[in-house]
Design a protein around this motif. Structure first.
Motif, short mmCIF file in Angstrom:
data_model
loop_
_atom_site.label_atom_id
_atom_site.label_comp_id
_atom_site.label_asym_id
_atom_site.label_seq_id
_atom_site.Cartn_x
_atom_site.Cartn_y
_atom_site.Cartn_z
N UNK A 60 3.25 22.91 2.40
CA UNK A 60 3.03 22.88 3.76
C UNK A 60 2.12 22.63 4.61
N UNK A 61 1.64 24.53 4.24
CA UNK A 61 0.60 25.21 4.82
C UNK A 61 -0.67 24.55 4.52
N UNK A 76 10.23 18.98 4.11
CA UNK A 76 11.21 19.00 5.23
C UNK A 76 12.65 18.88 4.44
N UNK A 77 13.10 18.44 4.10
CA UNK A 77 14.46 17.66 3.66
C UNK A 77 14.51 18.91 2.35
N UNK A 78 13.83 19.19 1.54
CA UNK A 78 14.03 20.36 0.92
C UNK A 78 14.16 21.77 0.85
N UNK A 79 13.61 22.03 1.31
CA UNK A 79 13.95 23.09 2.38
C UNK A 79 15.45 23.51 3.55
N UNK A 92 14.38 31.02 -2.27
CA UNK A 92 13.10 32.14 -1.40
C UNK A 92 11.84 32.09 -1.66
N UNK A 93 11.87 32.13 -3.41
CA UNK A 93 10.62 31.70 -3.29
C UNK A 93 10.38 29.82 -3.60
N UNK A 94 11.02 29.57 -3.85
CA UNK A 94 10.54 28.04 -3.37
C UNK A 94 10.66 27.23 -2.08
N UNK A 95 11.42 28.32 -1.25
CA UNK A 95 10.97 27.98 0.10
C UNK A 95 10.08 28.53 0.75
N UNK A 96 9.13 29.72 -0.11
CA UNK A 96 7.85 29.98 0.02
C UNK A 96 7.19 29.41 -0.65
#
Length: 414
Positions: free
Chosen positions: A228-229, A113-116, A218-222
């Protein structure tokens, strides 16, 4: 007149003494030999006595094989943590994407969550830089339009004043003012053109870098969102769930196996083979088994040479259609053919081999069994192949030698 009587050399007494000495010597020799030859007395009903045969040696080995699916996919946990929820049970049929269980890992979730949040902020900053660059381009475009407009006005006045000066309608000073204004706007346009060109080049490079950075973020976010999923473990393929026994609160490490999914596309057999055969079992060898009264042909599809507890593993697949009634976990006896049949001297298998390693046996002659060195070759589930030391029809003890393996002769008591 007295006569001298010659004394007899071989009297009965002398002959008797000599005979006794010879008999005593023979007895001593017999006792000495008996002391050298160790004899063990064994009851016949406690021995297994087998006859040496000459016949077909079937070079096969019997295997106890288990039925396993052709394809099994391991279900593992990409994230470590404890089991928070269980959605399905062992033995259930699942389709690809079916949720199996959920892993809880508060520390990992907090880190994600922090990284996101941090990556999202960086993306927003890069987007602001993009907007600033686009705004700067619009400002420079507007400035260029003003300069172009002023240059056109100055150019038109310069041309008119040139004509009026030639006709002496205006003074030289008025013409010089027009020319100066024209030269100024012309120079200003040249400077602006260079600035616009440099700005465009810089803007293109910055926009490319921004696009690359945003794409990577965005790739890192994905990846973060996928991690998480992934805390909810889902079936990677369709099939039957097996070896699956999670418990609420049980901890799993990263990539630890949670279970298997058997893809229901057929079955194969898996068996352990004695390490004695490790150099003789190869892929492609033929085998057969019987199931529900029918005989089925198989072949070795894989040999796993790693030896564990004196055995290595092989996998066998059916040649042609496999039995429809097969189910995972069933046990079948398989005959694996190592080579073609051949004529040989044969000794039935027995526990004697554990004591001698096939290098010698007790051969029965006139009610006694005597040690004899032999040479054995191959073995199958019934016989050992005899290469040297025995003849057809001879009898040997094939039961255990543990009680008398250190003796030279076994006297068999009826």
């Amino acid at each position: 007149m007295d006569r001298i009587v010659a004394k007899k050399r071989w009297t009965k007494k002398t002959i008797g003494m000599l005979a006794g000495a010879v008999l005593f010597g023979v007895l001593l020799i017999y006792v000495y030999r008996m002391s050298l030859t160790k004899v063990y007395a064994a009851d016949a009903d406690k021995l297994i006595i087998s006859k040496v045969q000459f016949g077909n040696f079937e070079d096969i080995v019997l295997l106890n094989a288990s039925v396993v699916p052709l394809t099994s996919v391991i279900v593992s946990s990409p994230e470590g943590g404890t089991v928070a929820e269980i959605f399905t049970e062992n033995g259930a049929s699942v389709i690809k994407g079916t949720p199996l269980l959920r892993i809880a890992n508060p520390n990992a979730l907090s880190g994600y969550t922090s990284s996101e949040t941090s990556i999202t902020e960086q993306i927003n900053q890069l987007r602001k830089v993009r907007l600033d660059l686009e705004q700067n381009q619009r400002v420079m475009t507007q400035e260029m339009m003003v300069i172009e407009n002023n240059l056109r006005t100055a150019s038109r006045k310069y041309r008119i004043d040139s004509t009026l000066l030639a006709k002496k309608v205006i003074t030289k000073e008025e013409f010089n003012d027009s020319k100066q204004d024209y030269d100024y706007n012309l120079g200003r346009r040249k400077i602006m053109e260079v600035a616009v060109k440099q700005e465009n080049q810089s803007r293109v490079m910055q926009l490319q870098q921004i696009d690359i950075s945003v794409k990577r973020m965005n790739e890192s976010l994905e990846t973060i969102r996928q991690n998480i999923e992934n805390m909810t473990i889902k079936a990677p393929v369709s099939g039957m769930l097996s070896s699956y026994d999670p418990v609420i609160g049980k901890s799993y490490s990263v990539n630890e196996m949670l279970g298997k999914i058997d893809v229901l596309q057929g079955y194969k057999l898996q068996a352990g083979v004695d390490e004695y055969y490790i150099n003789r079992v190869k892929e492609g060898q033929s085998a057969n088994c019987e199931f529900n009264g029918k005989n089925y042909r198989l072949k070795v599809s894989k040999v796993i040479p790693e030896v564990t507890a004196g055995q290595f593993q092989v996998e066998l697949v059916f040649e042609g259609k496999s039995p429809e009634e097969l189910r995972r976990g069933l046990s079948l006896q398989v005959k694996l053919t190592l080579s073609a049949n051949s004529k040989s001297l044969l000794v039935p298998q027995g526990q004697f081999f554990q004591s001698t390693g096939g290098s010698w046996v007790f051969v029965i002659i006139d009610g006694k069994a005597q040690k004899r060195n032999i040479k054995t070759g191959r073995k199958n589930y019934q016989y050992y192949e005899v290469l040297e030391g025995l003849q057809k029809g001879e009898e040997v003890i094939t039961s255990t030698y543990e009680q008398f393996k250190d003796y030279e002769v076994v006297e068999i008591k009826k």
